[in-house]
Write a protein that holds these residues in place. Structure first.
Motif, short mmCIF file in Angstrom:
data_model
loop_
_atom_site.label_atom_id
_atom_site.label_comp_id
_atom_site.label_asym_id
_atom_site.label_seq_id
_atom_site.Cartn_x
_atom_site.Cartn_y
_atom_site.Cartn_z
N THR A 92 0.83 -1.22 0.00
CA THR A 92 0.00 0.00 0.00
C THR A 92 0.86 1.26 0.00
OG1 THR A 92 -0.30 -0.09 2.43
CG2 THR A 92 -2.00 -1.12 1.05
N VAL A 93 2.07 1.18 0.58
CA VAL A 93 3.00 2.32 0.49
C VAL A 93 3.28 2.65 -0.97
CG1 VAL A 93 5.43 2.96 0.83
CG2 VAL A 93 4.10 2.07 2.75
N LYS A 94 3.54 1.61 -1.75
CA LYS A 94 3.81 1.80 -3.17
C LYS A 94 2.62 2.45 -3.88
CE LYS A 94 6.37 -1.34 -5.12
NZ LYS A 94 6.84 -2.59 -5.74
N LYS A 95 1.42 2.05 -3.51
CA LYS A 95 0.21 2.63 -4.10
C LYS A 95 0.09 4.11 -3.76
CE LYS A 95 -2.79 -1.49 -4.21
NZ LYS A 95 -4.08 -2.03 -3.71
N PHE A 96 0.33 4.46 -2.48
CA PHE A 96 0.27 5.87 -2.07
C PHE A 96 1.27 6.71 -2.87
CE2 PHE A 96 -1.43 4.38 2.20
CZ PHE A 96 -2.68 4.98 2.06
N ASP A 118 -14.57 2.50 12.60
CA ASP A 118 -15.65 1.67 13.13
C ASP A 118 -17.03 2.20 12.75
OD1 ASP A 118 -16.15 3.18 16.19
OD2 ASP A 118 -14.25 3.43 15.16
N SER A 119 -17.08 3.30 11.98
CA SER A 119 -18.38 3.84 11.56
C SER A 119 -18.58 3.81 10.05
CB SER A 119 -18.53 5.28 12.06
OG SER A 119 -18.66 5.31 13.47
N ILE A 120 -17.74 3.09 9.33
CA ILE A 120 -17.94 2.95 7.88
C ILE A 120 -19.32 2.33 7.64
CG2 ILE A 120 -17.18 1.71 5.80
CD1 ILE A 120 -15.11 3.70 6.38
N PRO A 121 -20.18 2.97 6.86
CA PRO A 121 -21.52 2.41 6.65
C PRO A 121 -21.48 1.12 5.83
CG PRO A 121 -21.18 4.30 5.21
CD PRO A 121 -19.98 4.23 6.11
N ARG A 122 -22.38 0.21 6.14
CA ARG A 122 -22.46 -1.05 5.41
C ARG A 122 -23.28 -0.85 4.13
NH1 ARG A 122 -21.57 -5.27 9.38
NH2 ARG A 122 -19.45 -4.86 10.05
N ILE A 123 -22.64 -0.19 3.17
CA ILE A 123 -23.26 0.02 1.86
C ILE A 123 -22.29 -0.50 0.81
CG2 ILE A 123 -24.69 1.99 2.56
CD1 ILE A 123 -22.55 3.87 1.47
N SER A 124 -22.82 -0.81 -0.37
CA SER A 124 -22.01 -1.51 -1.38
C SER A 124 -20.76 -0.72 -1.78
CB SER A 124 -22.86 -1.83 -2.61
OG SER A 124 -23.42 -0.65 -3.15
N ARG A 125 -20.87 0.60 -1.94
CA ARG A 125 -19.71 1.35 -2.41
C ARG A 125 -18.65 1.54 -1.33
NH1 ARG A 125 -20.31 7.08 -1.55
NH2 ARG A 125 -22.33 7.55 -0.58
N ALA A 126 -18.97 1.17 -0.08
CA ALA A 126 -17.99 1.30 1.00
C ALA A 126 -17.39 -0.04 1.40
CB ALA A 126 -18.65 1.96 2.22
N GLN A 127 -17.76 -1.11 0.71
CA GLN A 127 -17.31 -2.45 1.12
C GLN A 127 -15.79 -2.58 1.16
OE1 GLN A 127 -19.35 -5.17 -1.52
NE2 GLN A 127 -20.95 -5.58 -0.01
N ASN A 128 -15.11 -2.00 0.16
CA ASN A 128 -13.65 -2.20 0.12
C ASN A 128 -12.91 -1.27 1.08
OD1 ASN A 128 -13.77 0.26 -1.20
ND2 ASN A 128 -12.63 -0.41 -3.02
N MET A 129 -13.66 -0.45 1.83
CA MET A 129 -13.06 0.42 2.87
C MET A 129 -13.40 -0.08 4.27
SD MET A 129 -14.64 3.92 1.32
CE MET A 129 -15.06 3.99 -0.42
N ASP A 130 -14.22 -1.11 4.35
CA ASP A 130 -14.82 -1.53 5.62
C ASP A 130 -13.87 -2.41 6.43
OD1 ASP A 130 -16.43 -2.26 7.69
OD2 ASP A 130 -18.08 -3.02 6.46
N ALA A 131 -13.00 -1.75 7.19
CA ALA A 131 -12.01 -2.47 8.00
C ALA A 131 -12.67 -3.25 9.12
CB ALA A 131 -11.00 -1.48 8.58
N ASN A 174 -8.01 -1.77 3.12
CA ASN A 174 -9.20 -0.97 3.45
C ASN A 174 -8.84 0.50 3.62
OD1 ASN A 174 -10.30 -3.66 5.56
ND2 ASN A 174 -11.19 -3.11 3.60
N VAL A 175 -7.76 0.77 4.36
CA VAL A 175 -7.36 2.15 4.64
C VAL A 175 -6.92 2.85 3.35
CG1 VAL A 175 -5.64 3.57 5.83
CG2 VAL A 175 -6.79 1.73 7.05
N TYR A 176 -6.15 2.16 2.52
CA TYR A 176 -5.74 2.76 1.24
C TYR A 176 -6.97 3.13 0.41
CZ TYR A 176 -4.37 3.40 -3.54
OH TYR A 176 -4.26 3.94 -4.80
N ASN A 177 -7.93 2.22 0.33
CA ASN A 177 -9.13 2.48 -0.46
C ASN A 177 -9.91 3.68 0.08
OD1 ASN A 177 -8.69 0.36 -2.27
ND2 ASN A 177 -9.74 -1.12 -0.97
N LEU A 178 -9.95 3.83 1.41
CA LEU A 178 -10.64 4.97 2.01
C LEU A 178 -9.91 6.28 1.68
CD1 LEU A 178 -12.83 6.21 3.78
CD2 LEU A 178 -11.43 5.66 5.79
#
Length: 385
Positions: A22-26, A126-139, A340-344
């Protein structure tokens, strides 16, 4: 934008907020990444790997906090014994923080107030909503997956009998019976893992949809009889039951616990204390050598006698109240968490800088402190603001 990755300082925490991947991605996204020396060692991500990925390694964590525009962490800010300062004290106005803040928890209220006073924009995972577009951010979902898997492995390790059915020269041994209470993300992973290990699996959840998912994994459903309108709250989560229905749920449980070898407890109500479903007397009725793994212990536990932070034999039953189970498989949990964090961060950023859209559901859900104020509704309610 400069991204800072400090070493986690909570005792026993082996995870880290970024991997070399993920460092490389950033960096490809045009950001500079500072990583505290030794930050990834416990999860088997090493300094030379971060350097090769393009990170700048920093020995002085105070300097890292000073230079970074964005701090990425796993756990909430804590007092750093090594430098004699709280992590919030090392932060500065206008800085962003992304981590599990758990802002509604009373033990974190003072820290959240300090973040606001410091002018830090705090965003809680801990408050990422459980919606489809947030799935890859949901740690939270990722860490629940880890807890479900590892929790069953821990139970199997303490179980005094085989998990699968065994055919031997001296006879046949029956498979273990595993009951999962609460068929959310962690519970479903627990069922899948127990099934892979050869156990006969049972599931109990007050939500019909959760039971359907458990059934699809081969679990036998223990019906509670709780009406759906009482059981299911906003977003499909379980909601707090009236005491009379809790008593009926315990009554159903009391009838099946005596046949179980492993009981995995993961019944939670968002933002509230976990319901007590297993009483001391019910533990006493269980098989000698049975195991209870209560992963809801951070919110009080589903078992009345679960020892917080440790395991203990009670009425000849091994009761586990181990906390931070995802941290026990740090290489995998770090990999998932860091993605998850990178995607957010990618979602929140424009032209290499964070830009918060206050009309966005994800932003509104995770924003805790901003421009000197506490803005998170659940936190304000818990603080009486």
């Amino acid at each position: 934008m400069i991204v800072g990755i400090p070493k986690e300082i909570m005792p026993g925490e082996a995870r880290v907020a970024a991997t070399p991947e993920t460092v490389k991605k950033f960096i490809l996204d045009g950001m500079t990444v500072l990583v505290e020396a030794g930050a990834g060692v416990k999860s088997h991500y090493y300094d030379e790997q971060y350097s090769e990925a393009g990170a700048e390694m920093v020995d002085d964590v105070s300097r890292l906090f000073e230079r970074a525009d964005l701090i990425l962490k796993v756990k909430e800010p804590l007092f750093n014994e090594n430098v004699g300062k709280h992590e919030v004290e090392m932060m500065h106005p206008g800085q962003y923080l992304i981590t599990f803040i758990h802002p509604a928890s009373p033990v974190n209220h003072n820290m959240v107030k300090q973040l606001a006073a410091r002018g830090v924009t705090g965003l809680t995972l801990d408050s990422i909503p459980r919606i489809s577009r947030a799935q890859n951010m949901d740690a939270l979902t990722s860490m629940s997956t880890c807890a479900g898997y590892k929790g069953i492995i821990m139970a199997a390790d303490d179980l005094l009998v085989f998990m699968p059915q065994m055919f031997t020269a001296v006879g046949m041994l029956k498979p273990a019976n595993v009951l999962v209470i609460g068929a959310g993300v962690a519970g479903l992973q627990a069922l899948a893992t127990a099934k892979r290990l050869g156990a006969v699996t049972y599931a109990m959840d007050i939500r019909p949809a959760a039971n359907e998912q458990a059934k699809s994994l081969g679990a036998r459903i223990i019906e509670t009889g709780v009406p759906e309108e009482l059981a299911v709250g906003q977003g499909g989560y379980a909601q707090k039951l009236p005491e009379e229905w809790l008593a009926k749920e315990r009554e159903v449980l009391a009838g099946v616990l005596k046949d179980m070898d492993i009981v995995f407890c993961s019944a939670l109500i968002p933002g509230k204390v976990a319901p007590i479903l297993i009483t001391d007397k019910m533990v006493e009725s269980m098989k000698n050598g049975a195991v209870i793994v209560d992963i809801s212990i951070d919110q009080g536990g589903n078992c009345e006698v679960t020892p917080a932070g440790k395991k203990e034999i009670i009425h000849n039953v091994m009761v586990q109240g181990i906390k931070n189970i995802p941290g026990l498989i740090p290489t995998s949990s770090t990999w998932m968490f860091s993605q998850n964090v990178y995607n957010l961060v990618k979602y929140l950023s424009k032209d290499g800088k964070i830009e918060l859209n206050m009309n966005d559901e994800i932003v509104r859900s995770i924003l805790v402190t901003h421009q000197g104020e506490i803005v998170h509704e659940g936190t304000k309610e818990a603080m009486g603001i």
